[in-house]
Design a protein around this motif. Structure first.
Motif, mmCIF file in Angstrom:
data_model
loop_
_atom_site.group_PDB
_atom_site.id
_atom_site.type_symbol
_atom_site.label_atom_id
_atom_site.label_comp_id
_atom_site.label_asym_id
_atom_site.label_seq_id
_atom_site.Cartn_x
_atom_site.Cartn_y
_atom_site.Cartn_z
ATOM 1 N N ARG A 1 102.267 -3.239 -15.118
ATOM 2 C CA ARG A 1 101.486 -3.938 -14.082
ATOM 3 C C ARG A 1 102.268 -5.114 -13.517
ATOM 4 N NH1 ARG A 1 97.064 -3.233 -17.649
ATOM 5 N NH2 ARG A 1 97.304 -5.404 -18.334
ATOM 6 N N THR A 2 102.922 -5.861 -14.402
ATOM 7 C CA THR A 2 103.699 -7.018 -13.949
ATOM 8 C C THR A 2 104.849 -6.586 -13.053
ATOM 9 O OG1 THR A 2 103.156 -8.256 -15.959
ATOM 10 C CG2 THR A 2 105.065 -8.999 -14.704
ATOM 11 N N LEU A 3 105.574 -5.545 -13.474
ATOM 12 C CA LEU A 3 106.696 -5.052 -12.687
ATOM 13 C C LEU A 3 106.248 -4.600 -11.306
ATOM 14 C CD1 LEU A 3 109.608 -4.074 -12.288
ATOM 15 C CD2 LEU A 3 108.950 -1.931 -13.428
ATOM 16 N N ILE A 4 105.210 -3.783 -11.250
ATOM 17 C CA ILE A 4 104.741 -3.263 -9.960
ATOM 18 C C ILE A 4 104.223 -4.399 -9.082
ATOM 19 C CG2 ILE A 4 103.062 -1.767 -8.840
ATOM 20 C CD1 ILE A 4 105.441 -0.349 -10.216
ATOM 21 N N GLY A 5 103.550 -5.376 -9.682
ATOM 22 C CA GLY A 5 103.060 -6.518 -8.912
ATOM 23 C C GLY A 5 104.197 -7.288 -8.273
ATOM 24 N N LYS A 6 105.284 -7.474 -9.020
ATOM 25 C CA LYS A 6 106.438 -8.195 -8.477
ATOM 26 C C LYS A 6 107.116 -7.388 -7.372
ATOM 27 C CE LYS A 6 107.506 -11.072 -12.511
ATOM 28 N NZ LYS A 6 107.612 -12.390 -11.844
ATOM 29 N N ILE A 7 107.231 -6.087 -7.568
ATOM 30 C CA ILE A 7 107.856 -5.247 -6.544
ATOM 31 C C ILE A 7 107.060 -5.327 -5.242
ATOM 32 C CG2 ILE A 7 108.309 -2.859 -5.854
ATOM 33 C CD1 ILE A 7 109.110 -2.309 -8.774
ATOM 34 N N ARG A 8 105.752 -5.212 -5.343
ATOM 35 C CA ARG A 8 104.923 -5.246 -4.129
ATOM 36 C C ARG A 8 104.981 -6.617 -3.464
ATOM 37 N NH1 ARG A 8 100.552 -1.679 -6.863
ATOM 38 N NH2 ARG A 8 101.129 0.380 -6.079
ATOM 39 N N ALA A 9 105.021 -7.667 -4.268
ATOM 40 C CA ALA A 9 105.081 -9.012 -3.694
ATOM 41 C C ALA A 9 106.391 -9.255 -2.953
ATOM 42 C CB ALA A 9 104.915 -10.059 -4.797
ATOM 43 N N LEU A 10 107.484 -8.632 -3.437
ATOM 44 C CA LEU A 10 108.794 -8.843 -2.833
ATOM 45 C C LEU A 10 109.074 -7.901 -1.665
ATOM 46 C CD1 LEU A 10 110.992 -9.351 -6.023
ATOM 47 C CD2 LEU A 10 110.218 -11.098 -4.401
ATOM 48 N N PRO B 1 108.994 -6.027 1.954
ATOM 49 C CA PRO B 1 108.905 -6.618 3.295
ATOM 50 C C PRO B 1 107.471 -6.764 3.764
ATOM 51 C CG PRO B 1 110.607 -4.934 3.234
ATOM 52 C CD PRO B 1 109.866 -4.858 1.919
ATOM 53 N N ARG B 2 107.264 -7.735 4.632
ATOM 54 C CA ARG B 2 105.901 -8.054 5.081
ATOM 55 C C ARG B 2 105.272 -6.941 5.896
ATOM 56 N NH1 ARG B 2 108.995 -12.690 5.640
ATOM 57 N NH2 ARG B 2 108.456 -14.307 4.145
ATOM 58 N N GLY B 3 106.068 -5.993 6.373
ATOM 59 C CA GLY B 3 105.520 -4.895 7.158
ATOM 60 C C GLY B 3 104.737 -3.888 6.340
ATOM 61 N N HIS B 4 104.880 -3.940 5.000
ATOM 62 C CA HIS B 4 104.157 -2.977 4.170
ATOM 63 C C HIS B 4 102.695 -3.382 4.069
ATOM 64 C CE1 HIS B 4 107.671 -0.690 2.956
ATOM 65 N NE2 HIS B 4 108.304 -1.828 2.791
ATOM 66 N N ALA B 5 101.822 -2.497 4.470
ATOM 67 C CA ALA B 5 100.404 -2.821 4.587
ATOM 68 C C ALA B 5 99.794 -3.271 3.275
ATOM 69 C CB ALA B 5 99.635 -1.609 5.127
ATOM 70 N N ARG B 6 100.282 -2.751 2.144
ATOM 71 C CA ARG B 6 99.643 -3.051 0.864
ATOM 72 C C ARG B 6 100.130 -4.360 0.269
ATOM 73 N NH1 ARG B 6 98.974 1.793 -3.254
ATOM 74 N NH2 ARG B 6 97.923 0.073 -4.251
ATOM 75 N N THR B 7 101.121 -5.014 0.895
ATOM 76 C CA THR B 7 101.672 -6.225 0.315
ATOM 77 C C THR B 7 101.213 -7.498 0.993
ATOM 78 O OG1 THR B 7 103.636 -6.185 1.719
ATOM 79 C CG2 THR B 7 103.751 -4.983 -0.360
ATOM 80 N N THR B 8 100.789 -7.416 2.249
ATOM 81 C CA THR B 8 100.449 -8.638 2.953
ATOM 82 C C THR B 8 99.329 -8.436 3.935
ATOM 83 O OG1 THR B 8 102.057 -8.150 4.675
ATOM 84 C CG2 THR B 8 102.836 -9.500 2.862
ATOM 85 N N ARG B 9 98.806 -9.571 4.427
ATOM 86 C CA ARG B 9 97.889 -9.564 5.552
ATOM 87 C C ARG B 9 98.607 -10.231 6.714
ATOM 88 N NH1 ARG B 9 95.838 -14.850 5.204
ATOM 89 N NH2 ARG B 9 96.217 -15.810 3.187
#
Length: 375
Positions: A137-146, A148-156
Motif C-alpha cells: 500500500r505504501t509503495l503504490i501510494g508513493k507511486i501514484r503521488a509521484l 504526473p499531474r495529468g493522471h486522473a487518479r493522482t490529482t484534482r
C-alpha cells in the motif's frame, strides 16, 4: 527486452494508454525486482515499462523508453544508483525517482545524497519476508503521488492560489525565526533554498522534514553542507541560535517555547490530524505563540496537508508564510493546501522564496552576545 506473461512482446512495445502510470524498476536483486513487479502489476492503472539491474542499464533503457516513476536501488554493481542519478534525472525529464533504501547509516547517507540531488522520495527496503500488504500500500501510494499531474487518479485540477491578505511581518517587529516544513521532494527544494540565502542571513532556521528517525542526524549534516551553516537535531531545551539550523527529530514534533526569556525547542509526542511524525503543524503553532507572530514560515514540496492548520494559526498571529509553486514541486500537496487556503503571501520556486525571506529578515532581535534569540 524480453516480454513477460502479462505483457507479450515486451514492456516498451505496449500501446501507450496515457491514463496509466509508467514505472521502471532499477535493482540488481532478482528477489527485489520480482516482488516489486508483483506489487505494481496488481494495480490496474500502473504498468512496468522497463527493468534494469545496473545504473548503466537504466540510462540505456531511459534513452529508449518514456517513464513516469523510477524505483531506484542505490547499491548496485558498476556506477551504482548514486553515480547514475544525475544522468537518470536528465534523461527522465519529468519522471520522478523513488529511492528504495536500506535503514543502515550508510544507506541513510546515500539516500539523503540522492534526495538532495533531485530524487523525489524514499522508501525503506524491507528485509526478505517483510514485503507485506502494508508495504505494498505504501509503495503504490508513493507511486501514484509521484505520477504526473495529468493522471486522473493522482490529482484534482489545480486552481489559482489565493495570496494572503493577512498581517505581514512588514508591519510588525523584525522576525525572530524561520520555520521550514517539507516532505516528498522537499530535501532538494530545501537545499536550493538554503543555498540561495545570503551567508549573513541571521535568523535561526527550524526544519521539519518527514523522514525516519535514523535519517535525521544525516539530514542535519546534509543541510549544514547545503547552507554552509551549523545544523543539528533539536532536543529538549535546544536554544534558537541566529544563523543556525535545528532539525526536528524523527520520533517527535519540534515545538518552540520560552525559557528565561529566550526561545528554545521542546519535543512533543501528541497525535496530530495529519498523522505525521514529525509534523509541521505543532512547530508553526507554537512558534507563532512564542514569537507573537514575528516569524516567517515556508512550506515546500510534500504529500498531504501537513502544515496547513499550523499555517492558519501562524498567519492569524501575524506571521508570513511562503509556499513552493506547483511547477517546481515534486508533489504539490502541502504547499497547495496552504496556497489554496489563502494563507501564503507568495507562491514561488525555492530560490525566489529565499530572496523574499532574506528581504524580510533584516536582523533579528538577539541577546547582546548574539548567542540565543530572545522573544
Amino acid at each position: 527486452m524480453a516480454g513477460n506473461a502479462a505483457y507479450p512482446g515486451g514492456f516498451a512495445n505496449r500501446e501507450r494508454d496515457k491514463s496509466r502510470i509508467r514505472v521502471m524498476i532499477v535493482d540488481d536483486s532478482l528477489v527485489a525486482r520480482t516482488v516489486l513487479s508483483r506489487i505494481v502489476l496488481a494495480e490496474a492503472d500502473i504498468d512496468i515499462v522497463a527493468k534494469a539491474t545496473t545504473g548503466e542499464m537504466a540510462i540505456e533503457r531511459l534513452s529508449e523508453t518514456a517513464v513516469d516513476v523510477i524505483l531506484l536501488d542505490l547499491e548496485m554493481p558498476g556506477m551504482g544508483g548514486i553515480g547514475a542519478l544525475p544522468r537518470i534525472i536528465d534523461l527522465a525529464r519529468d519522471a520522478k525517482v523513488l529511492v528504495v533504501s536500506s535503514l543502515t547509516e550508510r544507506g541513510a547517507e546515500a539516500t539523503l545524497s540522492a534526495l538532495a540531488m533531485g530524487a523525489a522520495d524514499t522508501l525503506l527496503k524491507p528485509r526478505s519476508g517483510e514485503f507485506d500488504e502494508g508495504y505494498a500500500r505504501t509503495l503504490i501510494g508513493k507511486i501514484r503521488a509521484l505520477a504526473p499531474r495529468g493522471h486522473a487518479r493522482t490529482t484534482r485540477p489545480i486552481s489559482a492560489p489565493r495570496l494572503s491578505t493577512g498581517v505581514s511581518t512588514h508591519s510588525q517587529a523584525q522576525p525572530l525565526a524561520l520555520a521550514i516544513g517539507a516532505s516528498t521532494g522537499g530535501i532538494h527544494a530545501m537545499c536550493l533554498m538554503l543555498d540561495a540565502l545570503p551567508r549573513d542571513f541571521a535568523l535561526p532556521i527550524l526544519v521539519v522534514q518527514h523522514l525516519p528517525p535514523s535519517f535525521m542526524a544525516t539530514l542535519a549534516r546534509q543541510l549544514a553542507n547545503a547552507a554552509n551553516r551549523p545544523a543539528s537535531v533539536a532536543g529538549l531545551g535546544s536554544p534558537l541560535v541566529p544563523g543556525e539550523i535545528l532539525v526536528a527529530p524523527g520520533d517527535g514534533h519540534m515545538i518552540v517555547g520560552r525559557t528565561a526569556g529566550r526561545l528554545v525547542t521542546g519535543i512533543a509526542h501528541h497525535a496530530v490530524p495529519s498523522g505525521c511524525v514529525p509534523s509541521v503543524d505543532p512547530l508553526l503553532e507554537t512558534l507563532a505563540d512564542a514569537t507573537g507572530g514575528n516569524a516567517i514560515g515556508v512550506i515546500l514540496s510534500g504529500m498531504g496537508r501537513d502544515g496547513a492548520a499550523g499555517a492558519e494559526s501562524f498567519v492569524r498571529a501575524g506571521g508570513t508564510i511562503f509556499a513552493q509553486d506547483a511547477a517546481t514541486s515534486a508533489v504539490w500537496g502541502m504547499p497547495r493546501a496552504v496556497a489554496e487556503a489563502g494563507l501564503a503571501t507568495a507562491v514561488l520556486p525555492p530560490v525566489a522564496i529565499a530572496h523574499r525571506v532574506a528581504a524580510l529578515a533584516v536582523s533579528p532581535t538577539c541577546t547582546a552576545d548574539h548567542r540565543t534569540v530572545r522573544a
